[in-house]
Motif scaffolding. Structure first.
Motif, PDB file in Angstrom:
ATOM      1  N   ALA A 118      54.798  31.969  42.503  1.00 32.48           N
ATOM      2  CA  ALA A 118      55.518  32.968  41.709  1.00 32.48           C
ATOM      3  C   ALA A 118      54.800  34.305  41.691  1.00 32.48           C
ATOM      4  CB  ALA A 118      55.717  32.460  40.285  1.00 32.48           C
ATOM      5  N   GLY A 119      53.490  34.303  41.937  1.00 27.73           N
ATOM      6  CA  GLY A 119      52.760  35.566  41.952  1.00 27.73           C
ATOM      7  C   GLY A 119      53.231  36.524  43.021  1.00 27.73           C
ATOM      8  N   ASN A 120      53.782  35.992  44.123  1.00 25.66           N
ATOM      9  CA  ASN A 120      54.283  36.854  45.195  1.00 25.66           C
ATOM     10  C   ASN A 120      55.621  37.489  44.862  1.00 25.66           C
ATOM     11  OD1 ASN A 120      52.542  34.622  46.822  1.00 25.66           O
ATOM     12  ND2 ASN A 120      52.511  36.590  47.871  1.00 25.66           N
ATOM     13  N   LEU A 121      56.300  36.981  43.831  1.00 28.62           N
ATOM     14  CA  LEU A 121      57.598  37.534  43.468  1.00 28.62           C
ATOM     15  C   LEU A 121      57.484  38.774  42.601  1.00 28.62           C
ATOM     16  CD1 LEU A 121      59.428  34.178  42.600  1.00 28.62           C
ATOM     17  CD2 LEU A 121      59.340  35.372  44.792  1.00 28.62           C
ATOM     18  N   LEU A 122      56.273  39.084  42.135  1.00 26.25           N
ATOM     19  CA  LEU A 122      56.062  40.238  41.268  1.00 26.25           C
ATOM     20  C   LEU A 122      55.724  41.461  42.115  1.00 26.25           C
ATOM     21  CD1 LEU A 122      56.012  40.751  38.185  1.00 26.25           C
ATOM     22  CD2 LEU A 122      53.518  40.539  38.309  1.00 26.25           C
ATOM     23  N   PRO A 123      56.523  42.520  42.049  1.00 24.15           N
ATOM     24  CA  PRO A 123      56.214  43.719  42.844  1.00 24.15           C
ATOM     25  C   PRO A 123      54.881  44.332  42.440  1.00 24.15           C
ATOM     26  CG  PRO A 123      58.464  43.779  42.002  1.00 24.15           C
ATOM     27  CD  PRO A 123      57.783  42.640  41.310  1.00 24.15           C
ATOM     28  N   PHE A 125      35.222  46.507  47.510  1.00 31.68           N
ATOM     29  CA  PHE A 125      35.271  45.179  46.909  1.00 31.68           C
ATOM     30  C   PHE A 125      36.481  45.033  45.986  1.00 31.68           C
ATOM     31  CE2 PHE A 125      34.154  42.017  43.695  1.00 31.68           C
ATOM     32  CZ  PHE A 125      33.728  40.964  44.494  1.00 31.68           C
ATOM     33  N   GLY A 126      36.818  46.085  45.256  1.00 27.93           N
ATOM     34  CA  GLY A 126      37.983  46.032  44.386  1.00 27.93           C
ATOM     35  C   GLY A 126      39.277  45.893  45.166  1.00 27.93           C
ATOM     36  N   VAL A 127      39.395  46.595  46.290  1.00 28.87           N
ATOM     37  CA  VAL A 127      40.597  46.477  47.122  1.00 28.87           C
ATOM     38  C   VAL A 127      40.667  45.088  47.754  1.00 28.87           C
ATOM     39  CG1 VAL A 127      41.817  47.443  49.109  1.00 28.87           C
ATOM     40  CG2 VAL A 127      40.596  48.954  47.539  1.00 28.87           C
ATOM     41  N   ILE A 128      39.525  44.559  48.193  1.00 33.03           N
ATOM     42  CA  ILE A 128      39.497  43.210  48.755  1.00 33.03           C
ATOM     43  C   ILE A 128      39.943  42.182  47.714  1.00 33.03           C
ATOM     44  CG2 ILE A 128      37.960  41.402  49.635  1.00 33.03           C
ATOM     45  CD1 ILE A 128      36.300  43.616  50.930  1.00 33.03           C
ATOM     46  N   THR A 129      39.488  42.358  46.486  1.00 29.68           N
ATOM     47  CA  THR A 129      39.824  41.419  45.421  1.00 29.68           C
ATOM     48  C   THR A 129      41.314  41.370  45.161  1.00 29.68           C
ATOM     49  OG1 THR A 129      37.679  41.832  44.363  1.00 29.68           O
ATOM     50  CG2 THR A 129      39.382  40.815  43.017  1.00 29.68           C
ATOM     51  N   ILE A 130      41.970  42.523  45.079  1.00 35.05           N
ATOM     52  CA  ILE A 130      43.410  42.512  44.793  1.00 35.05           C
ATOM     53  C   ILE A 130      44.201  41.982  45.984  1.00 35.05           C
ATOM     54  CG2 ILE A 130      43.766  44.910  45.530  1.00 35.05           C
ATOM     55  CD1 ILE A 130      45.510  42.970  42.675  1.00 35.05           C
ATOM     56  N   HIS A 131      43.726  42.211  47.195  1.00 33.40           N
ATOM     57  CA  HIS A 131      44.396  41.637  48.366  1.00 33.40           C
ATOM     58  C   HIS A 131      44.310  40.106  48.337  1.00 33.40           C
ATOM     59  CE1 HIS A 131      45.742  45.045  50.602  1.00 33.40           C
ATOM     60  NE2 HIS A 131      44.536  45.588  50.705  1.00 33.40           N
ATOM     61  N   VAL A 132      43.146  39.580  48.026  1.00 35.90           N
ATOM     62  CA  VAL A 132      42.977  38.130  47.958  1.00 35.90           C
ATOM     63  C   VAL A 132      43.864  37.548  46.866  1.00 35.90           C
ATOM     64  CG1 VAL A 132      41.341  36.281  47.457  1.00 35.90           C
ATOM     65  CG2 VAL A 132      40.647  38.202  48.892  1.00 35.90           C
ATOM     66  N   ALA A 133      43.879  38.178  45.701  1.00 32.79           N
ATOM     67  CA  ALA A 133      44.681  37.670  44.595  1.00 32.79           C
ATOM     68  C   ALA A 133      46.170  37.726  44.907  1.00 32.79           C
ATOM     69  CB  ALA A 133      44.387  38.478  43.328  1.00 32.79           C
ATOM     70  N   TYR A 134      46.591  38.759  45.614  1.00 33.28           N
ATOM     71  CA  TYR A 134      48.021  38.940  45.867  1.00 33.28           C
ATOM     72  C   TYR A 134      48.521  38.101  47.041  1.00 33.28           C
ATOM     73  CZ  TYR A 134      51.969  41.731  44.324  1.00 33.28           C
ATOM     74  OH  TYR A 134      53.143  42.150  43.749  1.00 33.28           O
ATOM     75  N   GLN A 135      47.674  37.777  47.990  1.00 29.35           N
ATOM     76  CA  GLN A 135      48.102  37.057  49.181  1.00 29.35           C
ATOM     77  C   GLN A 135      47.894  35.548  49.082  1.00 29.35           C
ATOM     78  OE1 GLN A 135      49.780  38.510  51.525  1.00 29.35           O
ATOM     79  NE2 GLN A 135      49.441  40.590  50.775  1.00 29.35           N
TER      80      GLN A 135
END
Length: 306
Positions: free
Chosen positions: A132-137, A169-179
């Motif tokens: 469901a996390g991928n459904l959030l824009p 590191f912050g950009v890497i973190t949000i990519h990991v969380a979102y993907q």
């Protein structure tokens, strides 16, 4: 009066059950025409960008973009490469994409292993939560995420600002969380196709859970990993939204921001931007060519059953 011999009976029966030659139609002709049309339509923007990048701005300004070219050269490519500082931004993209893809596949495979190989009460609910996390824009969470990044501290060797904001590191973190959600969904479905007898045999031999995960399940998921690694590398490499919002220093941003540097405040050269856009596509094209066989194999897993 004609007589029919015993040898003529099989031929007569075969010819009776076979449709006339003129009534036969090539199988899949419409499908091939449709796929060819879609392929050509998909390649038109790429071909147009290449055509535009090979022309000078003076040529298109004088005769128009739909005119016959009066000269083709690779000057726009060399200018875009030098003017935008692409080697530096390519390195920034590499520092973000590689760790993000590796961490995403590692965390997603661990969660997929847990929800697919073990039966518990909230098995399906946990899988649905990750999916469901991928459904959030991304635009919906950017405001609270921006404020959170300004308050979360980081050691100095991970962030020059001391916070998640304005750091790779912050950009890497949000990519990991979102993907992770998409990767968990794909890997869990693939791991369910692996016979449970393999894990049961390893358990009988005394193999702990971590050994089953690293030495048995992960090697068997190589095609799925290759397909996901290709997709995730392209998606993360081409991202510009997260780095634009969560990074303040322009020199830290990935290569997609180099294209923004080609646009002037009062003047923009579309031919130069087309050349720069094609240059940024080269790494993703190389990744796909390197993993093409595994990528296609990963996509066709489970399409047929033996």
């Amino acid at each position: 009066m004609t007589t029919t011999t015993a040898t003529d009976l099989p031929k007569a029966a075969a010819s009776a059950g076979r449709p006339p030659a003129r009534s036969r139609k090539p199988r899949g002709l419409g499908r091939h025409v449709f796929l060819a049309t879609v392929s050509v339509g998909w390649l038109i923007p790429l071909a147009w960008a290449l055509f535009t990048s090979l022309r000078s701005y003076s040529d298109t300004a004088e005769h128009g973009y739909l005119s016959w070219p009066h000269g083709l050269s690779f000057d726009n490519f060399s200018t875009a490469f030098d003017q935008s500082g692409m080697p530096h931004f390519f390195w920034n993209s590499l520092l973000i994409t590689v760790p993000a893809v590796l961490l995403t596949l590692l965390f997603a495979s661990a969660v997929a292993f847990f929800v697919s190989r073990f039966d518990f009460r909230f098995n399906i609910a946990l899988l649905m939560l990750f999916t469901a996390g991928n459904l959030l824009p991304a635009q919906v969470i950017i405001t609270p995420l921006y404020k959170l990044y300004l308050q979360l501290p980081l050691p100095s060797f991970l962030s020059g600002s001391g916070y998640f904001y304005d750091s790779a590191f912050g950009v890497i973190t949000i990519h990991v969380a979102y993907q992770c959600g998409f990767c968990v969904f794909v890997l869990s479905n693939y791991m369910r196709t692996i016979p449970r007898e393999i894990s049961e045999a390893a358990l009988v031999d005394g193999a702990p859970v971590w050994r089953q995960y690293f030495q048995i399940i992960l090697p068997l998921c190589r095609p799925a990993f290759a397909a996901l690694a290709t997709l995730e590398s392209i998606w993360i490499y081409n991202d510009f939204f997260w780095s634009l919002i969560l990074m303040e220093t322009g020199d830290k941003r990935p290569v997609t921001s180099a294209l923004a540097g080609l646009s002037g405040e009062y003047f923009t050269n579309p031919n130069l931007i087309a050349a720069g856009a094609l240059l940024t596509c080269v790494p993703t094209l190389l990744i796909y060519l390197a993993l093409q066989r595994h990528f296609v194999g990963g996509l066709t897993i489970g399409a047929s059953k033996t």
